[in-house]
Design a protein around this motif. Structure first.
Motif: not given
Length: 159
Positions: A10-35
Motif C-alpha cells: 500500500t502506498k504511503s506518503l508518510a512511509k515514503g517520506l520517512l524512508a527517503g529522509l533516512i536514506g538521504g541522511l545516510v547518503a549525505t554521510a556517504a557523499k561526504t566520505l566520497a568527497e
C-alpha cells in the motif's frame, strides 16, 4: 508467482517520506566520505553551503558559526532531498531506475548545473574545472544510489 501469491504494498506518503529522509541522511554521510576521496574543490574554493549560509545571514561567518551553519544546510538539504525522493518513489517507482543513479545525476544537474550558479553560489558549469564537474557528478551518483538502497530497505521494514 501467480497473482494470488503477489504481495500488495500500500502506498504511503508518510512511509515514503520517512524512508527517503533516512536514506538521504545516510547518503549525505556517504557523499561526504566520497568527497574526501575525490574532492571537487582543490584550490581552497569555498563550499557552496558556506557561501549560501553567508548570503542568508548577510555577513562572513567564522569559526564555529561557519561550521554549524554549513553543516546544518548540508545535512538538512541531504535529508530534504532524500525525503522528496522517497515520496516520489512511493508514487512513481520509475524514479528509482538505475538504483538511484539517475536521481543522483538529476540532483547534480539541478544543483551544481543550474540553481547554484544562478544564485551566484558556485561558478557556471563552463567555468568549473573538469575535476569539479566530475567529482560533483560522481559523488551525487553515490548519494543517489545510497539513498535508494537505504530507502528501499527502510521502506520494506516499514511494510
Amino acid at each position: 508467482m501467480d497473482r494470488s501469491q503477489e504481495k500488495t504494498v500500500t502506498k504511503s506518503l508518510a512511509k515514503g517520506l520517512l524512508a527517503g529522509l533516512i536514506g538521504g541522511l545516510v547518503a549525505t554521510a556517504a557523499k561526504t566520505l566520497a568527497e574526501k576521496i575525490y574532492p571537487p574543490r582543490t584550490h581552497g574554493e569555498p563550499e557552496p553551503f558556506t557561501v549560501l549560509a553567508e548570503k542568508l545571514v548577510g555577513h562572513e561567518l567564522i569559526g564555529t558559526q561557519r561550521v554549524i551553519a554549513t553543516e546544518t544546510l548540508h545535512w538538512g538539504f541531504g535529508a530534504a532531498a532524500g525525503a522528496a525522493y522517497g515520496a516520489l518513489a512511493e508514487y512513481y517507482p520509475q524514479a528509482t531506475a538505475k538504483d538511484g543513479a539517475g536521481f543522483g545525476m538529476a540532483l547534480s544537474s539541478l544543483t551544481h548545473g543550474t540553481t547554484l550558479p544562478a544564485l551566484g553560489i558556485s561558478p557556471e558549469p563552463e567555468e568549473q574545472t573538469t575535476r569539479e564537474r566530475t567529482s560533483e557528478l560522481a559523488t551525487h551518483v553515490v548519494y543517489g544510489m545510497v539513498t535508494e538502497t537505504v530507502r528501499r530497505a527502510v521502506r520494506k521494514m516499514l511494510g
